[in-house]
Design a protein around this motif. Structure first.
Motif, PDB file in Angstrom:
ATOM      1  N   THR A  15       0.825  -1.203   0.000  1.00  0.00           N
ATOM      2  CA  THR A  15       0.000   0.000   0.000  1.00  0.00           C
ATOM      3  C   THR A  15       0.862   1.256   0.000  1.00  0.00           C
ATOM      4  O   THR A  15       0.543   2.235  -0.678  1.00  0.00           O
ATOM      5  CB  THR A  15      -0.941   0.001   1.213  1.00  0.00           C
ATOM      6  OG1 THR A  15      -1.682  -1.216   1.204  1.00  0.00           O
ATOM      7  CG2 THR A  15      -1.892   1.168   1.176  1.00  0.00           C
ATOM      8  N   ASP A  16       1.971   1.225   0.726  1.00  0.00           N
ATOM      9  CA  ASP A  16       2.843   2.402   0.779  1.00  0.00           C
ATOM     10  C   ASP A  16       3.371   2.746  -0.618  1.00  0.00           C
ATOM     11  O   ASP A  16       3.422   3.920  -0.994  1.00  0.00           O
ATOM     12  CB  ASP A  16       3.994   2.193   1.761  1.00  0.00           C
ATOM     13  CG  ASP A  16       4.822   0.950   1.455  1.00  0.00           C
ATOM     14  OD1 ASP A  16       4.268  -0.045   0.951  1.00  0.00           O
ATOM     15  OD2 ASP A  16       6.040   0.966   1.740  1.00  0.00           O
ATOM     16  N   LEU A  17       3.714   1.727  -1.400  1.00  0.00           N
ATOM     17  CA  LEU A  17       4.195   1.976  -2.759  1.00  0.00           C
ATOM     18  C   LEU A  17       3.077   2.518  -3.644  1.00  0.00           C
ATOM     19  O   LEU A  17       3.313   3.410  -4.469  1.00  0.00           O
ATOM     20  CB  LEU A  17       4.756   0.692  -3.372  1.00  0.00           C
ATOM     21  CG  LEU A  17       6.041   0.152  -2.761  1.00  0.00           C
ATOM     22  CD1 LEU A  17       6.425  -1.171  -3.426  1.00  0.00           C
ATOM     23  CD2 LEU A  17       7.160   1.160  -2.877  1.00  0.00           C
ATOM     24  N   ALA A  18       1.890   1.978  -3.474  1.00  0.00           N
ATOM     25  CA  ALA A  18       0.749   2.435  -4.285  1.00  0.00           C
ATOM     26  C   ALA A  18       0.437   3.897  -3.992  1.00  0.00           C
ATOM     27  O   ALA A  18       0.215   4.693  -4.914  1.00  0.00           O
ATOM     28  CB  ALA A  18      -0.474   1.565  -4.014  1.00  0.00           C
ATOM     29  N   VAL A  19       0.449   4.269  -2.725  1.00  0.00           N
ATOM     30  CA  VAL A  19       0.158   5.656  -2.350  1.00  0.00           C
ATOM     31  C   VAL A  19       1.228   6.584  -2.920  1.00  0.00           C
ATOM     32  O   VAL A  19       0.911   7.640  -3.485  1.00  0.00           O
ATOM     33  CB  VAL A  19       0.048   5.810  -0.812  1.00  0.00           C
ATOM     34  CG1 VAL A  19       0.015   7.270  -0.402  1.00  0.00           C
ATOM     35  CG2 VAL A  19      -1.184   5.070  -0.304  1.00  0.00           C
ATOM     36  N   VAL A  31      -0.053  12.517  -9.393  1.00  0.00           N
ATOM     37  CA  VAL A  31      -0.701  13.811  -9.149  1.00  0.00           C
ATOM     38  C   VAL A  31       0.318  14.944  -9.258  1.00  0.00           C
ATOM     39  O   VAL A  31       0.036  15.992  -9.850  1.00  0.00           O
ATOM     40  CB  VAL A  31      -1.410  13.827  -7.775  1.00  0.00           C
ATOM     41  CG1 VAL A  31      -1.876  15.222  -7.406  1.00  0.00           C
ATOM     42  CG2 VAL A  31      -2.582  12.851  -7.786  1.00  0.00           C
ATOM     43  N   ASP A  32       1.520  14.729  -8.726  1.00  0.00           N
ATOM     44  CA  ASP A  32       2.562  15.756  -8.813  1.00  0.00           C
ATOM     45  C   ASP A  32       2.891  16.077 -10.271  1.00  0.00           C
ATOM     46  O   ASP A  32       3.032  17.246 -10.641  1.00  0.00           O
ATOM     47  CB  ASP A  32       3.831  15.307  -8.073  1.00  0.00           C
ATOM     48  CG  ASP A  32       3.661  15.271  -6.566  1.00  0.00           C
ATOM     49  OD1 ASP A  32       2.679  15.857  -6.048  1.00  0.00           O
ATOM     50  OD2 ASP A  32       4.502  14.631  -5.896  1.00  0.00           O
ATOM     51  N   PHE A  33       3.027  15.050 -11.100  1.00  0.00           N
ATOM     52  CA  PHE A  33       3.305  15.271 -12.520  1.00  0.00           C
ATOM     53  C   PHE A  33       2.172  16.058 -13.182  1.00  0.00           C
ATOM     54  O   PHE A  33       2.407  16.984 -13.954  1.00  0.00           O
ATOM     55  CB  PHE A  33       3.506  13.948 -13.265  1.00  0.00           C
ATOM     56  CG  PHE A  33       4.845  13.301 -13.045  1.00  0.00           C
ATOM     57  CD1 PHE A  33       6.023  14.043 -13.044  1.00  0.00           C
ATOM     58  CD2 PHE A  33       4.931  11.929 -12.867  1.00  0.00           C
ATOM     59  CE1 PHE A  33       7.261  13.432 -12.858  1.00  0.00           C
ATOM     60  CE2 PHE A  33       6.162  11.308 -12.686  1.00  0.00           C
ATOM     61  CZ  PHE A  33       7.331  12.065 -12.681  1.00  0.00           C
ATOM     62  N   ILE A  34       0.947  15.676 -12.868  1.00  0.00           N
ATOM     63  CA  ILE A  34      -0.208  16.354 -13.464  1.00  0.00           C
ATOM     64  C   ILE A  34      -0.249  17.816 -13.032  1.00  0.00           C
ATOM     65  O   ILE A  34      -0.436  18.714 -13.857  1.00  0.00           O
ATOM     66  CB  ILE A  34      -1.519  15.617 -13.105  1.00  0.00           C
ATOM     67  CG1 ILE A  34      -1.546  14.243 -13.786  1.00  0.00           C
ATOM     68  CG2 ILE A  34      -2.737  16.450 -13.505  1.00  0.00           C
ATOM     69  CD1 ILE A  34      -2.650  13.334 -13.302  1.00  0.00           C
ATOM     70  N   HIS A  37       4.719   7.440 -16.306  1.00  0.00           N
ATOM     71  CA  HIS A  37       4.671   6.902 -14.943  1.00  0.00           C
ATOM     72  C   HIS A  37       3.456   5.991 -14.761  1.00  0.00           C
ATOM     73  O   HIS A  37       3.561   4.908 -14.193  1.00  0.00           O
ATOM     74  CB  HIS A  37       4.629   8.043 -13.919  1.00  0.00           C
ATOM     75  CG  HIS A  37       4.398   7.558 -12.529  1.00  0.00           C
ATOM     76  ND1 HIS A  37       5.362   6.905 -11.805  1.00  0.00           N
ATOM     77  CD2 HIS A  37       3.289   7.589 -11.734  1.00  0.00           C
ATOM     78  CE1 HIS A  37       4.868   6.566 -10.621  1.00  0.00           C
ATOM     79  NE2 HIS A  37       3.623   6.975 -10.559  1.00  0.00           N
ATOM     80  N   TRP A  38       2.302   6.437 -15.246  1.00  0.00           N
ATOM     81  CA  TRP A  38       1.092   5.646 -15.045  1.00  0.00           C
ATOM     82  C   TRP A  38       1.150   4.333 -15.815  1.00  0.00           C
ATOM     83  O   TRP A  38       0.698   3.305 -15.340  1.00  0.00           O
ATOM     84  CB  TRP A  38      -0.154   6.447 -15.397  1.00  0.00           C
ATOM     85  CG  TRP A  38      -1.359   5.819 -14.803  1.00  0.00           C
ATOM     86  CD1 TRP A  38      -2.413   5.270 -15.463  1.00  0.00           C
ATOM     87  CD2 TRP A  38      -1.619   5.615 -13.412  1.00  0.00           C
ATOM     88  NE1 TRP A  38      -3.319   4.765 -14.571  1.00  0.00           N
ATOM     89  CE2 TRP A  38      -2.852   4.950 -13.304  1.00  0.00           C
ATOM     90  CE3 TRP A  38      -0.920   5.927 -12.246  1.00  0.00           C
ATOM     91  CZ2 TRP A  38      -3.405   4.602 -12.080  1.00  0.00           C
ATOM     92  CZ3 TRP A  38      -1.479   5.578 -11.033  1.00  0.00           C
ATOM     93  CH2 TRP A  38      -2.700   4.919 -10.959  1.00  0.00           C
ATOM     94  N   ARG A  39       1.739   4.373 -17.019  1.00  0.00           N
ATOM     95  CA  ARG A  39       1.916   3.134 -17.785  1.00  0.00           C
ATOM     96  C   ARG A  39       2.752   2.138 -16.998  1.00  0.00           C
ATOM     97  O   ARG A  39       2.426   0.963 -16.911  1.00  0.00           O
ATOM     98  CB  ARG A  39       2.593   3.447 -19.118  1.00  0.00           C
ATOM     99  CG  ARG A  39       1.721   3.184 -20.271  1.00  0.00           C
ATOM    100  CD  ARG A  39       2.452   3.286 -21.594  1.00  0.00           C
ATOM    101  NE  ARG A  39       1.538   3.919 -22.507  1.00  0.00           N
ATOM    102  CZ  ARG A  39       1.728   5.041 -23.128  1.00  0.00           C
ATOM    103  NH1 ARG A  39       2.859   5.690 -22.989  1.00  0.00           N
ATOM    104  NH2 ARG A  39       0.820   5.547 -23.913  1.00  0.00           N
ATOM    105  N   LYS A  80       0.644   9.562  -5.644  1.00  0.00           N
ATOM    106  CA  LYS A  80       1.072  10.926  -5.336  1.00  0.00           C
ATOM    107  C   LYS A  80       1.995  11.451  -6.430  1.00  0.00           C
ATOM    108  O   LYS A  80       1.869  12.602  -6.859  1.00  0.00           O
ATOM    109  CB  LYS A  80       1.779  10.971  -3.983  1.00  0.00           C
ATOM    110  CG  LYS A  80       2.184  12.381  -3.593  1.00  0.00           C
ATOM    111  CD  LYS A  80       2.955  12.414  -2.293  1.00  0.00           C
ATOM    112  CE  LYS A  80       3.394  13.799  -1.888  1.00  0.00           C
ATOM    113  NZ  LYS A  80       3.760  14.728  -2.931  1.00  0.00           N
ATOM    114  N   LYS A  81       2.902  10.605  -6.894  1.00  0.00           N
ATOM    115  CA  LYS A  81       3.818  11.012  -7.953  1.00  0.00           C
ATOM    116  C   LYS A  81       3.041  11.370  -9.222  1.00  0.00           C
ATOM    117  O   LYS A  81       3.361  12.355  -9.897  1.00  0.00           O
ATOM    118  CB  LYS A  81       4.814   9.881  -8.237  1.00  0.00           C
ATOM    119  CG  LYS A  81       5.937  10.256  -9.135  1.00  0.00           C
ATOM    120  CD  LYS A  81       6.948   9.108  -9.201  1.00  0.00           C
ATOM    121  CE  LYS A  81       8.150   9.477 -10.040  1.00  0.00           C
ATOM    122  NZ  LYS A  81       9.134   8.388 -10.066  1.00  0.00           N
TER     123      LYS A  81
END
Length: 83
Positions: free
Chosen positions: A38-42, A49-52, A63-65, A46-47
């Motif tokens: 879960t920590d990695l998923a969060v 959202v930061d890019f967006i 990143h999402w791919r 977050k990463k």
């Protein structure tokens, strides 16, 4: 999809949804959930959202791919022979 008015597309999307839900239900056993990072998923979300927020669409997409491919690989490993 139903609201778009394309019955064929709505049918295909419905079938894909059923396949994905069935696959997820079988893959997400208590053991698999316990192994979820879960920590990695969060951090990954977050990463994204930061890019967006920074307007870095290419980095967000890349990143999402990577994230989706990683999750798919982990789900596949958990499923093993049940695929």
């Amino acid at each position: 999809m139903e609201l778009a008015g394309n019955q064929t597309l709505a049918l295909i999307v419905g079938m894909l949804r059923d396949i994905i839900e069935t696959h997820a239900a079988r893959a997400l056993t208590p053991e698999a959930i316990a192994a979820t990072r879960t920590d990695l998923a969060v951090r990954s979300h977050k990463k994204l959202v930061d890019f967006i927020e920074a307007g870095e669409a290419d980095k967000a997409m890349s990143h999402w791919r990577e994230h989706v491919n990683s999750v798919a690989a982990r789900m596949g490993a958990v499923m093993g022979e049940r695929r």
